[in-house]
Design a protein around this motif. Sequence first.
Motif, mmCIF file in Angstrom:
data_model
loop_
_atom_site.group_PDB
_atom_site.id
_atom_site.type_symbol
_atom_site.label_atom_id
_atom_site.label_comp_id
_atom_site.label_asym_id
_atom_site.label_seq_id
_atom_site.Cartn_x
_atom_site.Cartn_y
_atom_site.Cartn_z
ATOM 1 N N ILE A 32 16.121 8.574 -25.009
ATOM 2 C CA ILE A 32 15.069 9.516 -25.408
ATOM 3 C C ILE A 32 14.940 10.525 -24.276
ATOM 4 N N THR A 33 15.037 11.820 -24.599
ATOM 5 C CA THR A 33 14.779 12.826 -23.568
ATOM 6 C C THR A 33 13.423 13.466 -23.843
ATOM 7 N N VAL A 34 12.695 13.746 -22.785
ATOM 8 C CA VAL A 34 11.407 14.439 -22.895
ATOM 9 C C VAL A 34 11.432 15.558 -21.859
ATOM 10 N N GLY A 35 10.651 16.597 -22.067
ATOM 11 C CA GLY A 35 10.617 17.673 -21.075
ATOM 12 C C GLY A 35 9.747 17.282 -19.888
ATOM 13 N N ASP A 36 8.554 16.835 -20.192
ATOM 14 C CA ASP A 36 7.541 16.569 -19.166
ATOM 15 C C ASP A 36 7.809 15.242 -18.447
ATOM 16 N N PRO A 37 8.006 15.267 -17.119
ATOM 17 C CA PRO A 37 8.255 14.009 -16.388
ATOM 18 C C PRO A 37 7.156 12.968 -16.593
ATOM 19 N N ASP A 38 5.902 13.398 -16.784
ATOM 20 C CA ASP A 38 4.806 12.441 -16.998
ATOM 21 C C ASP A 38 4.919 11.729 -18.349
ATOM 22 N N ARG A 39 5.692 12.317 -19.269
ATOM 23 C CA ARG A 39 5.830 11.713 -20.605
ATOM 24 C C ARG A 39 6.690 10.447 -20.553
ATOM 25 N N VAL A 40 7.469 10.279 -19.497
ATOM 26 C CA VAL A 40 8.297 9.057 -19.367
ATOM 27 C C VAL A 40 7.395 7.830 -19.280
ATOM 28 N N ALA A 41 6.304 7.949 -18.528
ATOM 29 C CA ALA A 41 5.359 6.815 -18.429
ATOM 30 C C ALA A 41 4.685 6.576 -19.772
ATOM 31 N N VAL A 42 4.401 7.660 -20.495
ATOM 32 C CA VAL A 42 3.738 7.511 -21.806
ATOM 33 C C VAL A 42 4.657 6.765 -22.768
ATOM 34 N N PRO A 126 1.485 23.083 -39.551
ATOM 35 C CA PRO A 126 0.307 23.258 -38.697
ATOM 36 C C PRO A 126 0.407 22.555 -37.351
ATOM 37 N N VAL A 127 -0.528 22.874 -36.464
ATOM 38 C CA VAL A 127 -0.591 22.175 -35.181
ATOM 39 C C VAL A 127 -0.810 20.688 -35.444
ATOM 40 N N ASP A 128 -0.273 19.894 -34.564
ATOM 41 C CA ASP A 128 -0.332 18.416 -34.605
ATOM 42 C C ASP A 128 0.658 17.796 -35.594
ATOM 43 N N ASP A 272 -5.953 18.752 -29.136
ATOM 44 C CA ASP A 272 -5.537 17.593 -28.345
ATOM 45 C C ASP A 272 -4.022 17.387 -28.494
ATOM 46 N N GLY A 273 -3.282 18.295 -27.852
ATOM 47 C CA GLY A 273 -1.810 18.245 -27.931
ATOM 48 C C GLY A 273 -1.266 16.919 -27.450
ATOM 49 N N GLY A 274 -1.968 16.320 -26.478
ATOM 50 C CA GLY A 274 -1.533 15.035 -25.932
ATOM 51 C C GLY A 274 -1.512 13.966 -27.008
ATOM 52 N N LYS A 275 -2.512 13.993 -27.876
ATOM 53 C CA LYS A 275 -2.607 12.992 -28.953
ATOM 54 C C LYS A 275 -1.475 13.210 -29.971
ATOM 55 N N ALA A 276 -1.188 14.497 -30.265
ATOM 56 C CA ALA A 276 -0.105 14.804 -31.221
ATOM 57 C C ALA A 276 1.224 14.249 -30.700
ATOM 58 N N VAL A 277 1.439 14.374 -29.390
ATOM 59 C CA VAL A 277 2.689 13.873 -28.792
ATOM 60 C C VAL A 277 2.701 12.344 -28.806
ATOM 61 N N THR A 278 1.556 11.733 -28.484
ATOM 62 C CA THR A 278 1.491 10.265 -28.499
ATOM 63 C C THR A 278 1.763 9.731 -29.900
ATOM 64 N N ASN A 279 1.186 10.399 -30.911
ATOM 65 C CA ASN A 279 1.440 9.973 -32.299
ATOM 66 C C ASN A 279 2.922 10.082 -32.632
#
Length: 292
Positions: A32-42, A126-128, A272-279
């Motif tokens: 899995i590749t992600v852009g944001d380094p903090d997303r690896v922990a997520v 739409p967003v999310d 809450d973009g963070g929630k959209a990514v977590t979902n």
Amino acid sequence: MKRIAESELIINSRGALYHIDLRPEELAGTVITVGDPDRVAVVSRYFDTVEVRRQHREFVSATGTYKGKRITVISSGIGTDNIDIVLNELDALVNIDLNTREEKPEKTSLNIIRLGTCGSLQADIPVDSWVAGTHGLGIDNLLHYYAFEQTEEEVGLLQQFVTQTQFGSQFSQPYLAACSVQLLKHFVEGYHQGITVTCPGFYGPQGRVLRLGLRNPGLIEAFTHFSSGAHRIANFEMETSAIYGLGRLLGHHCLSLNAVVANRVSKTFSSDGGKAVTNLIENALDKIAAID
Ligand code: R1P
Ligand code: URA
């Protein structure tokens, strides 16, 4: 087989590839590749076990299992220049013998799935919501440095794109690469589908005006109105075209899934973009675990 010189393939004192700092045995067959380094922990928070964590520059990684499936999650940072590094080094881990520095005769194909964020170019995405990119359309230039051949379908779609959007010669020549159809079929329910445009920047190249004027102010609207048969442009971001193009050249299966954090038609931004990514991560991990 030709020996690849020390200057071309850089191996550190750990026996790992220089930028991503991973050794062959530390990489899973599903990445899995992600852009944001903090997303690896997520992402790795959901793993049953984590056997290795590494970090060098923006390339943070974790390898473990999710529902029994061995997965590596790695951040690329932003942009196709970083994808050049990540894709080449991931491939070298499986297809080059790091001891002899020779290409292996038998090749290994990785499943590489990007879990990212994007801007939507359609009012009805739409967003999310989530987009699975059927094609990466690169206006970023990277693949022009490789001997990259497009299929007849890709050449035809690209010609339509250039004609309809009047994509001018003041920009680099665009290129197009399709996703892995084999992977896409696992990500149908819950996902919008469409072409993902990959841009060489977040502001001007995505039509955002803060203080600087644009060379072609109508370009982004032209992307929204592009259509060719069943194809239209769904979204844009900054990595997909390079993942699809390099992935195909190197023999890997690639798919880019992105959560919409901004809609450029309705001018809305996710609260809450963070929630959209977590979902997206939760949904995609279950689907990834079910792939043979
Ligand atoms: C821009 O903010 C970044 O977000 C998107 C773009 O592709 C670019 O990398 O993806 P990630 O959220 O995966 O970084
Ligand atoms: N990432 C991008 O590159 N563009 C957007 O609009 C949102 C996320």
